[in-house]
Design an enzyme around this catalytic site. Structure first.
Site, mmCIF file in Angstrom:
data_model
loop_
_atom_site.group_PDB
_atom_site.id
_atom_site.type_symbol
_atom_site.label_atom_id
_atom_site.label_comp_id
_atom_site.label_asym_id
_atom_site.label_seq_id
_atom_site.Cartn_x
_atom_site.Cartn_y
_atom_site.Cartn_z
ATOM 1 N N LYS A 64 42.756 38.500 34.015
ATOM 2 C CA LYS A 64 41.999 39.528 34.913
ATOM 3 C C LYS A 64 41.102 40.545 34.050
ATOM 4 O O LYS A 64 41.430 40.746 32.816
ATOM 5 C CB LYS A 64 42.852 40.221 35.627
ATOM 6 C CG LYS A 64 42.267 40.832 37.055
ATOM 7 C CD LYS A 64 42.283 39.687 38.108
ATOM 8 C CE LYS A 64 41.789 39.810 39.407
ATOM 9 N NZ LYS A 64 41.590 38.610 40.403
ATOM 10 N N ASP A 77 35.635 38.639 42.028
ATOM 11 C CA ASP A 77 36.611 39.462 42.550
ATOM 12 C C ASP A 77 35.838 40.518 43.539
ATOM 13 O O ASP A 77 34.643 40.264 43.447
ATOM 14 C CB ASP A 77 37.738 40.014 41.629
ATOM 15 C CG ASP A 77 38.942 40.531 42.342
ATOM 16 O OD1 ASP A 77 39.890 39.838 42.794
ATOM 17 O OD2 ASP A 77 38.804 41.834 42.538
#
Length: 450
Positions: free
Chosen positions: A125, A165
């Site tokens: 991430k 995201d």
């Protein structure tokens, strides 16, 4: 169990202020107790110690120039957690709340979510505390180019494949990919969520929302229920929420709520999807604009939320779809949902329910789909986009959507069967965590001490 307690204490000692990461680790490790007791090979090989500490954490400064010619400075990072079953895979988040603890909780969750898809993807991430809201296209472009000037050294189609995201949509992916291509002189599948003209996949935009609804369908089917004609509540108004609403409406359900950082809409006749898309995807406005267009819709600004409680979860419904952000649904909200007759919760966001709320849902024996299973549709279609890029062959919407449905059905079946295997029938938190953990952990043992 001493091993689990040791791991949770270890994380608190090493990363004392990263509370979201502590929560994510605790939620996973506590549900792993049945498999850790049954097989001592995981403790002997220090699997949890190796899983909770990332392979590498990359932090960097991002310096860019705004429209007024002023130099701006943000922080950027990429945390590569585990690549035992495939290249690191996970989104980039651009939001003022981004900090190491949030990125690490997201990356840790991604390990297990990606494993559940059955595709060859590890967990990672990244992101920045940059806020795209209110910025011009030029400012967003210059920030993305500066961000990629640092990130490109660490990513690649077979190394680390970022995606979008919160705060990173098609516009941002385009600017990031363009700069990557310029810096590397390569055209490969290093980012997913790309536009269709240059390597993107059909259904990628819809994937997380559609997949979340498909997961709910499978949970309900096992109990002889469906979504047709049922009142549903949805939080958020970004990509996940919009396409959750779209799929619910296609199935004949009636989603009646949406929310954003400024307030919440309750439209008892059902959300006007075309208007929502225009406001959020085209004009990028707050939901106040929805209320101005739809006079019968009730708008509640955040300033009027009582005791800080999100009113979305206090609207009577059959099914709830938390699709905004982490920890948006607490114990009070969970009790309100159950009191108002909610029979199904399917999580579109990452870790949107607090641990107390999760326990409340499990104890009530409703259909509860945890985020790492229910919202895996987005990364699943990202994996399918990678496959299309590798073969240089685009797939049709119908074919990709069918693959997505099958993946979500497989995730449900795997989690359900694993829960039964470890005497936790109906507990998809235990089932999903153990199923994802077992695949990654066994792969790590196979590959030796790294």
């Amino acid at each position: 169990m001493k091993y689990i307690k040791y791991i949770n204490n270890l994380i608190k000692e090493k990363y004392p202020v990263q509370l979201e990461f502590h929560q994510a680790v605790k939620e996973v490790t506590e549900s792993l107790e049945p498999i850790l007791k049954k097989y001592n090979k995981y403790e002997q090989n220090a699997i949890l110690e190796r899983l909770v500490i990332p392979d590498r954490e990359i932090f960097f400064r991002v310096t860019w120039v705004d429209d007024d010619g002023k130099i701006q400075v943000n922080r950027g990072c990429r945390i590569e957690f585990n690549s035992a079953i495939g290249p690191y895979k996970g989104g980039l988040r651009f939001h003022p709340s981004v900090n190491p603890g949030i990125i690490k909780f997201l990356g840790f969750e991604q390990i297990f979510k990606n494993a559940l898809t059955t595709l060859a993807m590890g967990g990672g991430k990244g992101g920045s505390d940059f806020d795209p809201k209110g910025k011009s296209d030029g400012e967003v472009m210059r920030f993305c180019q500066a961000f990629m000037n640092e990130l490109y050294r660490h990513i690649g189609a077979h190394t680390d494949v970022p995606a979008g995201d919160i705060g990173v949509g098609g516009r941002e992916i385009g600017y990031l990919y363009g700069q990557y291509r310029k810096l590397t002189n390569r055209f490969d599948g290093v980012l997913t969520g790309k536009a269709l003209n240059w390597g993107g996949s059909l259904v990628r935009t819809e994937a997380t929302g559609y997949g979340c609804v498909y997961f709910a369908q499978n949970m309900l089917k096992e109990k002889g229920e469906d979504l047709e004609g049922k009142i549903c509540t949805v939080s958020g108004s970004g990509n996940v929420a919009i396409y959750t609403i779209e799929k619910l409406q296609q199935l004949g359900a009636i989603p009646v709520t949406i929310s954003d950082s400024k307030g919440m809409i309750y439209d008892k006749n059902g959300i006007d999807l075309a208007l929502l898309k225009e406001i959020k995807e085209v004009k990028r406005l707050s939901l106040e604009a929805y209320a101005k267009e739809k006079k019968n819709a009730q708008y509640t600004p955040v300033s009027k939320y009582k005791d800080g409680i999100n009113p979305v979860w206090h609207v009577p419904c059959f099914a709830a779809f938390p699709s905004a952000t982490q920890n948006e649904l607490n114990l009070k909200d969970a009790k309100a949902l159950l009191k108002n007759g909610c029979k199904c919760v399917s999580e579109g966001a990452n870790m949107p329910s607090t641990i107390d709320a999760v326990h409340e849902f499990i104890n009530a024996k409703i259909c509860y789909g945890p985020g790492k299973a229910a919202n895996a549709g987005g990364v699943a279609v990202s994996g399918l986009e990678m496959a299309q890029n590798a073969s240089m062959t685009p797939w049709t919407f119908e074919y990709t959507d069918k693959r997505l449905y099958q993946i979500m059905e497989d995730i449900f079946n795997n989690a359900s069967q694993t829960a039964k295997e470890f005497n936790a029938e109906g507990n998809l938190v235990v089932g999903a965590n153990i199923a994802g953990f077992r695949k990654v952990a066994d792969s790590m043992i196979d590959q030796g001490v790294l």
